[in-house]
Structure formats: structure tokens, C-alpha cells
Design a protein around this motif. Structure first.
Motif, PDB file in Angstrom:
ATOM      1  N   GLU A  98      38.536  36.363  30.520  1.00 28.86           N
ATOM      2  CA  GLU A  98      38.135  36.315  31.922  1.00 28.86           C
ATOM      3  C   GLU A  98      36.713  36.817  32.083  1.00 28.86           C
ATOM      4  O   GLU A  98      36.365  37.881  31.580  1.00 28.86           O
ATOM      5  CB  GLU A  98      39.080  37.168  32.775  1.00 28.86           C
ATOM      6  N   GLY A 100      33.618  38.316  34.361  1.00 28.42           N
ATOM      7  CA  GLY A 100      33.426  39.138  35.551  1.00 28.42           C
ATOM      8  C   GLY A 100      32.036  39.709  35.593  1.00 28.42           C
ATOM      9  O   GLY A 100      31.351  39.800  34.565  1.00 28.42           O
ATOM     10  N   ALA A 135      38.140  33.169  35.839  1.00 24.57           N
ATOM     11  CA  ALA A 135      37.465  34.146  36.699  1.00 24.57           C
ATOM     12  C   ALA A 135      38.245  34.194  38.004  1.00 24.57           C
ATOM     13  O   ALA A 135      38.790  33.186  38.446  1.00 24.57           O
ATOM     14  CB  ALA A 135      36.012  33.751  36.952  1.00 24.57           C
TER      15      ALA A 135
END
Length: 191
Positions: A98, A100, A135
């Protein structure tokens, strides 16, 4: 995913930003970033000093375990701390970490979030071998939504975010032959 050999001080660079790894000595930078209500309001903050220490330790542990973290980013011109941008575990069994980013407010509105994210996307696909990236963003965080869409992420689903007790919007971008060659991203790892 591949193992990455990192060099200091910056293992990854974009046009204006340098990326390095968190260390215990970075606690004051972590406190400045994650202790700020403007930075953390959409993911459960601001955080106490103890919560920030734990968050910093978690980032250090992620680097050791996975070869990635939400790396601290700095202005290349003067090394000022801008925030962090990087990866965390998500669906690693499918090759999907993910993405970020958290930027200090004085750096908002300068195009740094997409610049940093492009460098991390290239790094994720071309260096660590990610197959796709996810995301997520808080439903009210329209700035993050705009950045993700600009980067080519597409909405996939809502997912429960326990820290806030709500569902947040999740996106995905898959690896393609396209890279962000115009981003100025430059890896510090020899090819």
C-alpha cells in the motif's frame, strides 16, 4: 519481492526530494510530523509522544521485515524534512503493498505528494517487484483522492479502517510498461 540494498543518505531521489530510512534518532522529526493535527486528522491523530514512538518503531521494523516503509523525505536543496512517503504491507501474498504519504502543511500545494508518490511507484514496480499498489483515503480527504487519481489509481472498493471506525475508499494501480520518466525520479541503487 526483491531485496533492496540501500545507500545513505538518500537511496531514492526525485527532482526535489530525497528518500532515506527512519532511525531511532528521527524521533523529533516523527513528532513534528505525526503530532500535527493537520497532518493526521484523517488517520486518527494527532498522536501522543508514546504513540509516535510506537509508530516510528513500527516503520523501522517494516523496513527490516519487508524492505520498505513510509520513508522520511527531505528537500534535496537543504535537507529540510518534508514528511514521509512510501509503502506498507497490504496484500503481500498478491505482490500488492500500500502506498501512502504524509506531508507537513508548509509543503502542501507544491506538487510534492505526486512527485514523491511517482518516485515510490517506480521504486515499487522496478526495484522491489510489486505487481500492483493499493492506496486508501478518508472519504473527506479530497486532496489525497485527487493525487491518487492523477497518479492513475482507480477506485476498487470501500474497506473498514479500524483506527477511525469507518470505511475508507481504496484504489489500485497495476504495473504497466508506463513509468514516470518525466517525474525526475532517480533511483540511488545501481542498475
Amino acid at each position: 519481492m526483491k531485496t533492496v540494498a540501500l545507500r545513505e543518505p538518500y537511496f531514492l531521489r526525485s527532482e526535489r526530494l530525497g528518500f532515506r530510512c527512519w532511525s531511532q534518532e528521527d524521533l523529533p522529526l516523527a513528532q513534528e510530523l505525526w503530532g500535527d493535527i493537520e497532518v493526521t486528522r484523517f488517520f486518527g491523530g494527532p498522536f501522543s509522544d508514546e504513540e509516535i514512538r510506537k509508530r516510528l518503531e513500527r516503520e523501522i521494523q517494516r523496513m527490516n521485515a519487508y524492505q520498505f516503509q513510509y520513508w522520511p523525505i527531505h528537500w534535496l536543496s537543504d535537507d529540510e524534512h518534508v514528511g514521509c512517503c512510501g509503502l506498507r504491507p497490504y496484500r503481500l501474498e498478491d505482490g500488492i503493498p500500500e502506498l501512502g504519504f504524509h506531508l507537513r502543511p508548509k509543503f502542501w500545494g507544491r506538487g510534492l505528494a505526486p512527485e514523491a508518490a511517482r518516485a515510490v511507484i517506480d521504486f515499487a514496480f522496478n526495484t522491489i517487484g510489486a505487481k500492483a499498489l493499493s492506496a486508501g483515503h478518508h472519504p473527506q480527504n479530497l486532496a489525497s483522492k485527487k493525487v491518487l487519481e492523477k497518479l492513475g489509481f482507480r477506485y476498487t472498493h470501500d474497506e473498514f479502517f479500524a483506527a477511525l471506525g469507518i470505511k475508507i475508499y481504496y484504489y489500485l494501480v497495476k504495473q504497466t510498461r508506463h513509468t514516470f520518466k518525466n517525474s525526475g525520479a532517480e533511483e540511488g541503487v545501481p542498475i
